[in-house]
Design a protein around this motif. Sequence first.
Motif, short mmCIF file in Angstrom:
data_model
loop_
_atom_site.label_atom_id
_atom_site.label_comp_id
_atom_site.label_asym_id
_atom_site.label_seq_id
_atom_site.Cartn_x
_atom_site.Cartn_y
_atom_site.Cartn_z
N SER A 117 50.36 -21.57 56.04
CA SER A 117 49.54 -21.81 54.84
C SER A 117 50.34 -21.77 53.53
N VAL A 158 55.64 -18.98 42.86
CA VAL A 158 55.61 -18.15 44.07
C VAL A 158 56.20 -16.79 43.70
N ARG A 205 49.39 -22.62 39.75
CA ARG A 205 49.01 -22.14 41.09
C ARG A 205 49.85 -20.92 41.43
N GLN A 206 49.23 -19.99 42.14
CA GLN A 206 49.94 -18.76 42.50
C GLN A 206 49.94 -18.54 44.00
N SER A 207 51.03 -17.98 44.49
CA SER A 207 51.05 -17.46 45.85
C SER A 207 51.75 -16.11 45.79
N HIS A 208 51.16 -15.10 46.48
CA HIS A 208 51.76 -13.76 46.47
C HIS A 208 51.98 -13.26 47.88
N VAL A 238 43.42 -12.00 50.86
CA VAL A 238 43.87 -12.07 49.46
C VAL A 238 42.96 -11.21 48.57
N GLN A 250 58.18 -14.50 51.01
CA GLN A 250 57.96 -15.61 50.09
C GLN A 250 59.22 -16.47 49.97
N ASN A 298 44.47 -21.59 51.05
CA ASN A 298 43.90 -20.40 51.67
C ASN A 298 42.60 -20.75 52.36
N HIS A 356 49.82 -19.62 51.44
CA HIS A 356 48.92 -18.78 50.65
C HIS A 356 48.81 -19.23 49.19
N ILE A 357 48.72 -20.52 48.94
CA ILE A 357 48.55 -20.99 47.57
C ILE A 357 47.07 -20.87 47.21
N ARG A 358 46.80 -20.08 46.17
CA ARG A 358 45.40 -19.82 45.82
C ARG A 358 44.69 -21.09 45.41
#
Lengths: 287, 335
Positions: free
Chosen positions: A226, B32, B63-66, A242, B72, A234, A228-230
């Motif tokens: 994925s 990221v 855009r965010q990914s955590h 998350v 990451q 997701n 995990h990109i909001r």
Amino acid sequence: MSASPRRRARSAIGEPAPVRVVLIVLTIAFLTAFLVLPLVLMFSQALAGGVAAYLAAIGDRDTLAAIRLTLVAAAIAVPLNAVFGVAAAWAIAKFDFRGKNLLITLIDLPFSVSPVIAGLVFILLFGAHGWFGAWLSAHDVRIVFALPGIVLATIFVTFPFVARELIPLMQAQGSSEEEAALTLGAGGWKLFWHVTLPNVRWGLLYGILLCNARAMGEFGAVSVVSGHIRGLTNTMPLHVEVLYNDYQFAAAFAVASLLALLALVTLGLKSLLEWRHGDELAALRGR
Amino acid sequence: MTSRLAGLVLAFAAGFAAIGTASGAEVSLFNVSYDPTRELYQDINTQFAAYWKSRTGDTVTIRQSHGGSSKQARAIIDGLEADVATLGIASDIDALHEHGDLLPADWQSRLPGDSTPYVSTVVLLVRTGNPKAIRDWNDLVRPGVSVITPNPKTSAGARWNVLAAYAYALKHNGGDETRAQDFLRALFKNVPVLDTGARGSTITFAQRGLGDVLIAWENEAHLVLKEFGAGRFDIVVPPTSILAQPPVAVVDRYARKHGTEALAEAYLRYLYTPEAQETIARHYYRPLDPAVAARHQDRFPKLDLVTIEAFGGWKSAQARFFGEGGVFDQVVGAR
């Protein structure tokens, strides 16, 4: 209830009443502890902030995106696996050919492989340093960390459900009806649409329900591909994680409760099918 | 909760305003980041979007990914196309160069302060009243003290934690490396679970109630106090700790591909502005700007901070401590 049927039941089962009581209490306690309590807890947590907060959590932009993505992934994966499952079951149950056992084993593979491995396989194939990575990058095609990867992972883990439901059912039915249709002059497609498919329709629906439930609930394989990109990659199960890690516990449980509702609907449909078409489905379990 | 809600409302309002005036272009940027920066970048992104709008007229969606910092970095190398990487440790951005050739080797010299717009340190979070009387690092190796820290293989915060403990052990054993490793071994004997990211460990400690002490980023410890309310946890600041430097970088190859190089650099440079530095301090990251730092000095207790240079920089410390068969493997393998 009067005393006589109870006595009759006891003699039929052959277990003294205290043993039966203990068994029943144990079963109920186990079900309560492992199924009912978590469900109750989840819904109470989800509604801890009131109905308005619950609706706000579900109406959140990222949550809606997660719901949409889950629905889209299932809408692609489930029909594909339904078609594949019918084709595979038809081939396996109605024909004899070399490598049939190998095919059955392959169909079962996703059940025996950990979903995380399934996800990693797609990274190794389509990741930037994977086998097809350079070509994909040159042509600006994105597979992993985007919708196609999520759909592929979902297809992989839900692969066996439909085929596994249909194979025993078709084998139990044998091919005598098809042979009769053939002697009456039916062609291949006509045979399939008017004889084979109607015979397995409830089993097929049952398989599709299970396939759909797993497709929407899959976490492991999808988590790996994925990124995990909001608001973008997701799915609902990932979004629950998350939110939970964002300290938004009520929102996390709200989305989780949606998934649980989906499971309950699936369960209800499944029970309805069993109740209405128990005879045909019993063939599945007889195997 | 309410501030997040307000942020959301603001974001929506900004969105509507943008539709109303629809003059600039729609651009997007993908950041990221590592685990504990979720709340920080939520605020920074809202601020930056307004700033960028006022300067260029463009509407930027970030855009965010955590996740765990190294996880990451791995994803970016595998094709998660980040325009900017804001990770927990320099070695994770080095990896982007070494394994993916995504940015030049000298990336760290491109922005002020070694590309580190904020620093932090490692503190100890205990349950209220400090029932196990934790004061310093040596209290963590006592039998019967349960310690929560993430897995240094996947989490940058965990690596800072390990080095902070190691630095303490070296200092109190006259620089004896063997005894420092014994100290780490005793410490990890007390660790019941290793989560993959700092946030996972925080949830394990604060929400699930495991462990007596959490080794945490200073900002993460303060966030727990805020999210879970006063009177449930106490922060213990040990006399010595480590200067944790989470760096930022434009991921050149992906930014070039997306045509976002200028935007990406402006975004990272924005982190150094007094406005962003204020936000950074408000989220309990130690700001680089001395004026902002001075304004918030009561938030950040002074303690004796060892830097990564004491371990020869991340390039050598990474291999020595966290590489295959390194100090951490030996310590945990002997558990």
